[in-house]
Design a protein around this motif. Structure first.
Motif, mmCIF file in Angstrom:
data_model
loop_
_atom_site.group_PDB
_atom_site.id
_atom_site.type_symbol
_atom_site.label_atom_id
_atom_site.label_comp_id
_atom_site.label_asym_id
_atom_site.label_seq_id
_atom_site.Cartn_x
_atom_site.Cartn_y
_atom_site.Cartn_z
ATOM 1 N N TYR A 1 0.835 -1.198 0.000
ATOM 2 C CA TYR A 1 0.000 0.000 0.000
ATOM 3 C C TYR A 1 0.865 1.241 0.000
ATOM 4 C CZ TYR A 1 -3.402 -3.516 1.286
ATOM 5 O OH TYR A 1 -4.193 -4.636 1.292
ATOM 6 N N GLY B 1 1.206 5.107 1.412
ATOM 7 C CA GLY B 1 0.740 6.033 2.431
ATOM 8 C C GLY B 1 1.102 7.463 2.084
ATOM 9 N N SER B 2 0.956 8.326 3.052
ATOM 10 C CA SER B 2 1.258 9.742 2.837
ATOM 11 C C SER B 2 2.723 9.919 2.465
ATOM 12 C CB SER B 2 0.925 10.553 4.085
ATOM 13 O OG SER B 2 1.723 10.123 5.164
ATOM 14 N N THR C 1 0.102 -1.765 5.415
ATOM 15 C CA THR C 1 -1.095 -1.373 6.162
ATOM 16 C C THR C 1 -2.268 -1.190 5.211
ATOM 17 O OG1 THR C 1 0.327 -0.235 7.740
ATOM 18 C CG2 THR C 1 -2.021 0.285 7.814
ATOM 19 N N THR D 1 -5.112 0.016 5.407
ATOM 20 C CA THR D 1 -5.989 1.188 5.471
ATOM 21 C C THR D 1 -5.551 2.240 4.450
ATOM 22 O OG1 THR D 1 -4.646 2.129 7.243
ATOM 23 C CG2 THR D 1 -6.592 0.851 7.896
ATOM 24 N N ASN D 2 -4.412 2.026 3.822
ATOM 25 C CA ASN D 2 -3.910 2.917 2.771
ATOM 26 C C ASN D 2 -4.328 2.374 1.408
ATOM 27 O OD1 ASN D 2 -2.390 4.763 4.445
ATOM 28 N ND2 ASN D 2 -0.967 3.092 4.798
#
Length: 110
Positions: free
Chosen positions: A74, A76-77, A84, A86-87
């Motif tokens: 994934y 992320g920012s 993770t 949630t990304n």
């Protein structure tokens, strides 16, 4: 022959990327995942854009344990890759690794 072709192949495009993007960095532009082939604003790209390869396998740093080949990776920012979920999905791991950050081959998913 079709006369409305904009690009014959859309695998490598000039796209708007975050400021400071450097060649080799993973990027997500909308729902498109890829790796910057140039620094932002270089290589004939307009200011704020870079050449982005949207297909392929790249050696990229991923944080977190990858236990199986094919596990999702994934983004992320700031373009950091991790495990993770949630990304947003970036691609899939082509190697395994421990929990510390490390470089593995990642297949870009679009």
């Amino acid at each position: 022959m079709a006369t409305n072709v904009h690009y014959a192949k859309g695998d490598n495009l000039s796209l708007p990327v975050p400021a400071g993007t450097t060649s080799g960095a993973p990027v997500q532009v909308g729902a498109l995942n890829g790796v910057a082939m140039t620094n932002v604003g270089e290589g004939g790209n307009p200011s704020g854009a870079a050449s982005v390869q949207l297909v392929g396998v790249f050696d990229l740093e991923v944080t977190g344990a990858v236990t199986n080949v094919g596990d999702p990776v994934y983004i992320g920012s700031g373009g950091a890759l991790n495990v993770t979920d949630t990304n947003p999905l970036f691609g899939h791991a082509l190697a395994t690794k421990g929990a510390t950050a490390g470089v593995i081959p990642v297949r870009v998913s679009n």
